[in-house]
Design a protein around this motif. Sequence first.
Motif, short mmCIF file in Angstrom:
data_model
loop_
_atom_site.label_atom_id
_atom_site.label_comp_id
_atom_site.label_asym_id
_atom_site.label_seq_id
_atom_site.Cartn_x
_atom_site.Cartn_y
_atom_site.Cartn_z
N UNK A 154 0.91 -1.09 0.02
CA UNK A 154 -0.10 -0.13 -0.08
C UNK A 154 1.22 1.04 0.25
N UNK A 155 1.78 1.37 -0.69
CA UNK A 155 2.51 2.33 -0.44
C UNK A 155 2.20 3.48 -0.65
N UNK A 156 1.42 3.30 -2.18
CA UNK A 156 0.77 5.12 -2.65
C UNK A 156 -0.05 5.55 -1.34
N UNK A 157 -0.51 4.63 -0.93
CA UNK A 157 -1.36 5.40 0.43
C UNK A 157 -1.68 5.77 1.29
N UNK A 158 -0.45 5.48 1.71
CA UNK A 158 -0.01 6.50 3.81
C UNK A 158 0.52 7.61 2.99
N UNK A 159 0.34 8.56 3.84
CA UNK A 159 1.38 10.14 3.43
C UNK A 159 1.53 10.41 5.01
N UNK A 160 2.29 11.76 5.35
CA UNK A 160 1.65 12.45 6.04
C UNK A 160 0.66 13.09 6.86
N UNK A 161 -0.37 13.58 5.75
CA UNK A 161 -1.22 14.20 5.75
C UNK A 161 -2.63 13.46 6.11
N UNK A 162 -2.25 12.06 5.90
CA UNK A 162 -3.51 11.26 6.29
C UNK A 162 -3.63 10.72 7.51
#
Length: 327
Positions: free
Chosen positions: A134-142
């Motif tokens: 799920x590499x693209x799913x997680x960000x600092x914003x979320x």
Amino acid sequence: MRNESYKRSMKTITGRRETALREAEERTTKVCLQVPRIREIQNQLQQTGGKIAKAVFSKQDSRTQIEQIMLDNIRLQQEQRQLLEASGYPTDYLEIEYFCRFCEDTGYWQGHQCECLKKLIAENNALEFNRGSSLSLASFDSFSLDYYPEGDSLHAASSHRIMTEILEFCQTYAARFQKNASSVLMMGDTGLGKTHLSLAIAGDIMKRGYTVLYVSAPDLFRKLQNEYYGRGDQGISMMDTILSADLVIIDDLGAEIENQFNTASLYNIVNTKLNAKQPVIINTNLVPKELERRYSSRVASRLMTMYQCLKFVGKDIRLIKLKNGES
Ligand SMILES: [Zn+2]
């Protein structure tokens, strides 16, 4: 998978070669418009091969003729360099500038795969491994700190404050990331955001062109074991991929089967990457005592002293989200 990575890599290399040839062609066209004599020189230089072939089959003294052709050739090249210099160009301006000077963008050098091809295959392998995650799913914003309550009595500091610090650490880590960044050990119970934050770091640095290998511990050790017993893909090994990635993220250490092979492999990876001064992020639910019992005190002490340790706190976010009716 190996085949796919190889094809993709060769496509990149062919593209590099085409670009190098096209750019040299464009430079030549530009210069010849400005200095027409260079076009004449280029035409004469191109005829060299034909002239030599003719001389070889000639009835007169071939050697003298060939010597003369070579001498003319050198003179023409000298003249070209002088003309280039006089017009303000570097003397090697018309030469083809290959991306890789060893294999001249063919992928093969001295009968073997060139280092540039091996590097591309390893990078494409890492991308391939990452695709399923799920590499693209997680960000600092979320990443929301709302799930970490303030002033819960379990800890001296509130989990909100600790997690704020951890979030800031991870953001700074990503922003300042370099190939020799420090390694990080993320500890804490399941569902506290370790995977989320390590993937956010990965997403951030991949945008800046770094290669990241993200792999769960069970997957990693299964692949290493398959390779060890000859059941894996031939070609670039998992260990090569681990070594070539700028950042390796091993998620959920401790979820794999407990055996000597896995313990030895972990020791090998931790040691090799430390020696190469290459960063690894390891996530685990295990507490220091369990790390020591499972992977020996040698590995545990390296992780606890050479890695930056982040201790995640709070309640399982996924459970809180479920209760709140979020996904
Ligand atoms: Zn090369």
